[in-house]
Design a protein around this motif. Structure first.
Motif, PDB file in Angstrom:
ATOM      1  N   GLU A  56      -1.027   6.253   2.307  1.00 25.09           N
ATOM      2  CA  GLU A  56      -2.412   6.531   2.677  1.00 25.09           C
ATOM      3  C   GLU A  56      -3.239   5.263   2.845  1.00 25.09           C
ATOM      4  O   GLU A  56      -4.426   5.342   3.125  1.00 25.09           O
ATOM      5  N   THR A  99      -1.381  -0.874  -3.732  1.00 18.86           N
ATOM      6  CA  THR A  99      -0.580  -0.617  -4.934  1.00 18.86           C
ATOM      7  C   THR A  99      -0.195  -1.902  -5.654  1.00 18.86           C
ATOM      8  O   THR A  99       0.168  -1.855  -6.826  1.00 18.86           O
ATOM      9  N   THR A 150       0.857  -1.187   0.000  1.00 18.81           N
ATOM     10  CA  THR A 150       0.000   0.000   0.000  1.00 18.81           C
ATOM     11  C   THR A 150       0.888   1.230   0.000  1.00 18.81           C
ATOM     12  O   THR A 150       2.074   1.160   0.347  1.00 18.81           O
ATOM     13  N   ASP A 204     -11.094  -1.584   2.821  1.00 19.51           N
ATOM     14  CA  ASP A 204     -12.311  -2.090   2.170  1.00 19.51           C
ATOM     15  C   ASP A 204     -12.374  -3.606   2.214  1.00 19.51           C
ATOM     16  O   ASP A 204     -13.464  -4.192   2.133  1.00 19.51           O
ATOM     17  N   GLY A 206      -5.584   0.540  -6.055  1.00 19.51           N
ATOM     18  CA  GLY A 206      -6.036   1.915  -5.900  1.00 19.51           C
ATOM     19  C   GLY A 206      -7.131   2.071  -4.859  1.00 19.51           C
ATOM     20  O   GLY A 206      -7.452   3.199  -4.459  1.00 19.51           O
ATOM     21  N   ARG A 207      -7.702   0.976  -4.388  1.00 19.45           N
ATOM     22  CA  ARG A 207      -8.732   1.060  -3.355  1.00 19.45           C
ATOM     23  C   ARG A 207      -8.080   1.051  -1.965  1.00 19.45           C
ATOM     24  O   ARG A 207      -6.941   0.635  -1.793  1.00 19.45           O
ATOM     25  N   GLU A 208      -8.864   1.505  -0.979  1.00 19.04           N
ATOM     26  CA  GLU A 208      -8.410   1.453   0.399  1.00 19.04           C
ATOM     27  C   GLU A 208      -8.273  -0.007   0.843  1.00 19.04           C
ATOM     28  O   GLU A 208      -9.158  -0.824   0.579  1.00 19.04           O
ATOM     29  N   LYS A 210      -3.712   2.897   0.446  1.00 20.00           N
ATOM     30  CA  LYS A 210      -4.324   2.404  -0.794  1.00 20.00           C
ATOM     31  C   LYS A 210      -3.452   1.295  -1.371  1.00 20.00           C
ATOM     32  O   LYS A 210      -2.219   1.397  -1.376  1.00 20.00           O
TER      33      LYS A 210
END
Length: 920
Positions: free
Chosen positions: A159, A163, A156, A187, A182-184, A161
């Motif tokens: 932040e 990668t 990640t 999630d 690209g998502r948190e 997210k």
């Protein structure tokens, strides 16, 4: 620049500059040529044909050089003559030598430096290419590992997210890379673990130490995956660039842990059920068995015909065998479950071992064996350990020795193996003259349910658990157990146990009182060499001077010699059972001979017979004791037998084990027991020992009785654990709460049929001070009470002096009534003991029907009967009831009746004690 062709080998040519390895040699060759022509011989004039110059170049081109290059410089010199020209030529030749030499050196250094730089550059280029190749390989390997790893791997940014993810992430979650990159990262984490995930990211950004986090991630189809995540900070150019995490799927491990936990809970539940079952079975079996054995023992102490005695003896023997099996199975089960515990307390070793061997002496006597105890003089009297477990080992080993020995002896030896400030190791040896054990079976006997004789027709019974249990117990007590044996020559079972020094200092055993035993001669007559040796050691330890005789005739001869030497024996200890001349015959010979009539005789026997006590009284024998005699009892008996007031008394009482027991402390005991059989048994046993007993049927009544006495009416409480209304633990807690502020603590002893690990600690934590397991054995019973109740010196300041209890029967008056006919007195006592229960029953019926006339008549009869025996209290109680009935005072008759019933009961108990003494 010219082009060179260099031949590198046959048929092979290379264009270009010379190779590096040949450049330096070529440059060196050119410089050599230049230096060779450096010394120019410049003359500039005519030289004779015969003259020679130093330089060949001069001959061919000097003039040209002078004219074309430097002629204008040297024209004046040439005109001055030949010698001047030669001098100038030499000078210029030297100048050129230095110039060309310096140029050559500079050229060499230039070539060398260029070559060094070229080589360094080439090496660096080679290393760079190698490093780039390795980096490419590592990157490729990392990508392979990243993609092919079984664990979920992701990265990640700062932040949080995503990668990158690997293939295992796609497989486990069902998401593709395009769907999650690209998502948190949150999630994919279950909502309840968001705080944990944020904390993990925050700690990584703070460059914290690696930590493993447990959480659950949610797959695309909604199912949860338990994982353990470890992460690290990604640093690029010295700055944090992201976080890499590895999540391991622990679903299978969780499943295995859950199954193991369920299996463990099931096993623990089964163990608890097993323990509860064993505890309940122990209680349910021991409670009735306690009544069977206790009442049988009481019945055997009464007058019985031979057939009745045989039947009751078989009942008792069978009951004890059943109890042994129950105890062995319970202990083996506890050993298997690791639940067997050790409860150390302060105890007197010699008394404990002596009491233990007493319980085995009857079996030894029935087989005609000598049973002896030898404790070395340097063994401490008081130790801290578990006397119950020690007793269990001794019973198992000595019991086995008696079982497998048909003739000879069984001896228990105790010596000090090692002693330190905080630990004392004792070495015990049980030696027998039995059948022995073959060498190939000496290890097998320690296995459970195994005996050396395993045939279907083996002679010796038993569970085969005794040695296994003893082996485990010795290890639990810091020792070990082993055997030395030869078939047909007996066995020696050795075991060691580690004890601690006692917290309370024991007084040991030493002669006290008015009798001075120091230097006192004594004769021991016994045909058994072991018994003679043990008695000799004991008497010597007390300062006496013993002499030994191996039989009756030898004893008489020894007494004659001592008398002739003017040193007669004031004390003679005789074994009752000897060949040629038994102990009673020897005692009779001594009493008939005026030379020896002043000697005090003590009779020791391995097993008494009916009428032995009466024979002792008739012969004037001072003491009659059963072997093995405890050291303390023997010393007490010797001191009583030699007491001045006794020697001057013609009707002195025969010293027996009951006499010695009555010399002990007398206690006021509160007994709380709901079972009528166990209650009556305990009452009889305690009163037989001279104790005062008050009985109640539950814990609530026990609390009320203690309160009514003002917490000073009882010396100890015997509390059954399982009782209605209020059990023993609840009653103990209530008493401990009520006695706050009292000057002393009331000792409470748990009395229960439970025999599982943890019971003792549970009772003690509830406020109790001791523990007695049923079935009750009288000696253990009394020992536990004496060990629990503080000694007199600790209580005499707290309690007022208690007057000595009067004799229930005045035996002197009773004998005077029958004009000294003891046999007639015994017959009258027997008749009264047989008739009294029926008479009391008739009196009870008359009281219940308020028949004053019948009450008056029966009470009058009882008054006359007990008056013959000098039972003052019973006479007085009968007289009160008689008077009350005569007055027609029906209101007070029940109270008077209960008082009379209690007094009559005490008379019957005194008669039972006398009958037991007479029967030996």
């Amino acid at each position: 620049m010219k082009e060179f062709r260099v031949t590198c080998g046959p048929g092979h040519r290379t264009r270009g500059w010379l190779p590096t390895r040949r450049r330096l040699p070529a440059a060196a060759a050119i410089l050599a040529l230049l230096l060779h022509g450096a010394p120019l011989c410049l003359t500039g004039g005519e030289v004779s044909a015969g003259s020679k110059t130093a330089c060949p170049i001069y001959q061919s081109s000097t003039g040209g050089l002078l004219k074309g290059i430097r002629g204008h410089t040297f024209v004046p010199a040439l005109a001055s003559g030949r010698s001047t020209v030669e001098t100038i030529a030499r000078w210029e030749a030297d100048e050129w030598t230095w110039i060309l030499g310096g140029a050559a050196i500079l050229l060499i250094f230039a070539f060398l430096w260029t070559e060094i730089l070229r080589r360094r550059l080439r090496n660096k280029n080679s290393l760079l290419r190698e490093w780039m190749h390795r980096e490419t390989a590592l990157k490729k390997r990392y990508e392979e590992l990243f993609e092919n790893a079984n664990d979920i791997i992701y990265t990640t940014d700062l932040e949080g997210k995503l990668t990158s993810i690997n293939r295992a992430t796609e497989t486990a979650t069902g998401y593709s890379r395009d769907e999650v990159l690209g998502r948190e990262g949150l999630d994919l984490v279950a909502e309840e673990y968001h705080k944990t995930a944020k904390a993990m990211l925050r700690r990584k950004l703070q460059n914290d130490a690696p930590t493993i986090y447990s959480m659950e991630i949610v797959a695309k189809d909604g199912h949860r995956i338990p994982v353990e995540i470890s992460s690290r900070l990604i640093v690029e150019e010295g700055k944090p660039a992201g976080v890499q995490g590895i999540a391991r799927d622990v679903t299978e491990r969780k499943r295995i842990e859950l199954e193991r936990r369920k299996a463990q809970e099931a096993a623990e539940g089964a163990n608890r059920a097993k323990s509860e079952f064993l505890a309940n079975m122990s209680h349910e079996i021991r409670t009735p068995l306690n009544g069977v054995l206790g009442m049988t023992e009481l019945a055997l102490s009464t007058r019985l015909n031979e057939e009745q005695r045989e039947y009751l003896t078989l009942v008792k023997s069978s009951g004890e065998a059943l109890l042994t099996v129950i105890n062995d199975i319970l202990d083996f089960s506890k050993i298997e479950a690791g639940r067997l515990d050790i409860n150390p307390i302060d105890f007197e070793l010699r008394d404990s071992l002596g009491d233990t061997l007493k319980t085995l002496s009857l079996h030894a006597h029935e087989k005609g064996l000598e049973l002896a105890l030898h404790v070395a003089h340097d063994v401490p009297y008081t130790l801290r350990g578990d006397p119950t477990r020690l007793r269990q080992i001794v019973v198992n080993l000595v019991g086995n020795a008696i079982k497998f020995t048909d003739q000879g002896e069984v001896v228990l030896h105790v010596t000090v193996e090692s002693q330190a400030e905080s630990e004392i190791a004792l070495h015990f040896v049980v030696a027998d003259t039995g059948i022995g054990i073959p060498s190939d079976k000496q290890q097998m006997i320690f296995a459970p349910f195994t005996q050396a004789d395993s045939s279907s027709t083996r002679r010796y019974g038993g569970t085969g658990l005794g040695l296994t249990i003893s082996f485990q117990l010795t290890e639990l007590m810091g020792g070990r157990l082993w055997v030395e044996s030869t078939k047909g020559e007996g066995s020696r079972f050795h075991f060691t146990i580690c004890f601690q020094p006692a917290h309370t200092k024991g007084d040991g055993l030493s002669p006290t009182g008015s009798v001075n035993l120091q230097g006192l001669p004594a004769l021991v007559v016994d045909d058994n060499a072991t018994n003679r040796r043990l008695l000799e050691e004991l008497l010597s330890n007390w300062g006496m001077k013993p002499a030994m005789a191996d039989g009756g005739w030898t004893g008489l001869e020894t007494m004659k010699q001592a008398k002739a030497a003017g040193k007669p024996f004031p004390l003679v200890l005789i074994d009752a059972l000897m060949p040629d001349m038994d102990g009673f015959t020897l005692a009779e010979r001594i009493k008939e001979d005026p030379l020896f009539s002043g000697a005090t005789i003590m009779m020791l026997t391995s097993g008494g017979h009916r009428g032995d006590a009466a024979r002792c009284r008739k012969l004037g024998i001072a003491a009659y004791l059963h072997k093995p005699v405890k050291e303390r009892d023997l010393l007490q008996a010797v001191q009583l037998a030699l007491a001045p007031d006794r020697k001057d008394s013609k009707d002195a009482e025969l010293i027996t084990r009951h006499t010695l027991r009555q010399e002990r402390r007398k206690f006021r005991i509160l007994l709380a027991e709901d079972d009528i059989v166990n209650r009556q048994l305990a009452e009889h046993l305690l009163r037989k020992c001279g104790h005062e007993v008050t009985s109640v049927t539950n814990g609530r009544k026990a609390v009320e009785a203690v309160q009514a006495s003002g917490f000073g009416g009882f010396d100890v409480v015997l509390m059954d654990v399982q009782m209605p209304e209020m059990d023993g633990l609840e009653a103990t807690a209530a008493l401990r709460a009520l006695e706050t502020g009292q000057p002393k603590r009331l000792p409470i002893i748990a009395m229960t049929a439970h025999a599982m690990k943890g019971d003792r600690s549970r009772f003690l934590s509830a406020g109790m001070d001791g523990y007695i397991a049923k079935p009750i054995r009288i000696q253990e019973f009394v020992n536990v009470i004496e060990q629990t109740v503080p000694p007199p010196q600790e209580t005499e300041k707290e309690l007022p002096a208690k007057p000595a209890a009067p004799e229930v029967i005045d035996w002197k008056q009773a004998l005077a009534t029958v004009e000294g006919e003891s046999d007639l007195l015994f017959d009258l006592l027997r008749i009264f003991a047989n008739e009294a229960p029926a008479t009391i029953g008739k009196l009870r019926s008359a009281v219940e029907s308020n028949d004053a006339a019948a009450i008056h008549l029966i009470a009058h009869t009882l008054k006359g009967s007990v008056g013959n025996f000098g039972a003052t209290d019973a006479v007085e109680a009968a007289r009160h009831l008689e008077t009350t009935a005569q007055k027609g005072d029906l209101q007070h008759i029940p109270e008077r009746f209960r008082n009379l019933e209690e007094k009559i009961q005490r008379v019957l108990e005194a008669i039972a004690i006398l009958q037991s003494e007479v029967s030996g």
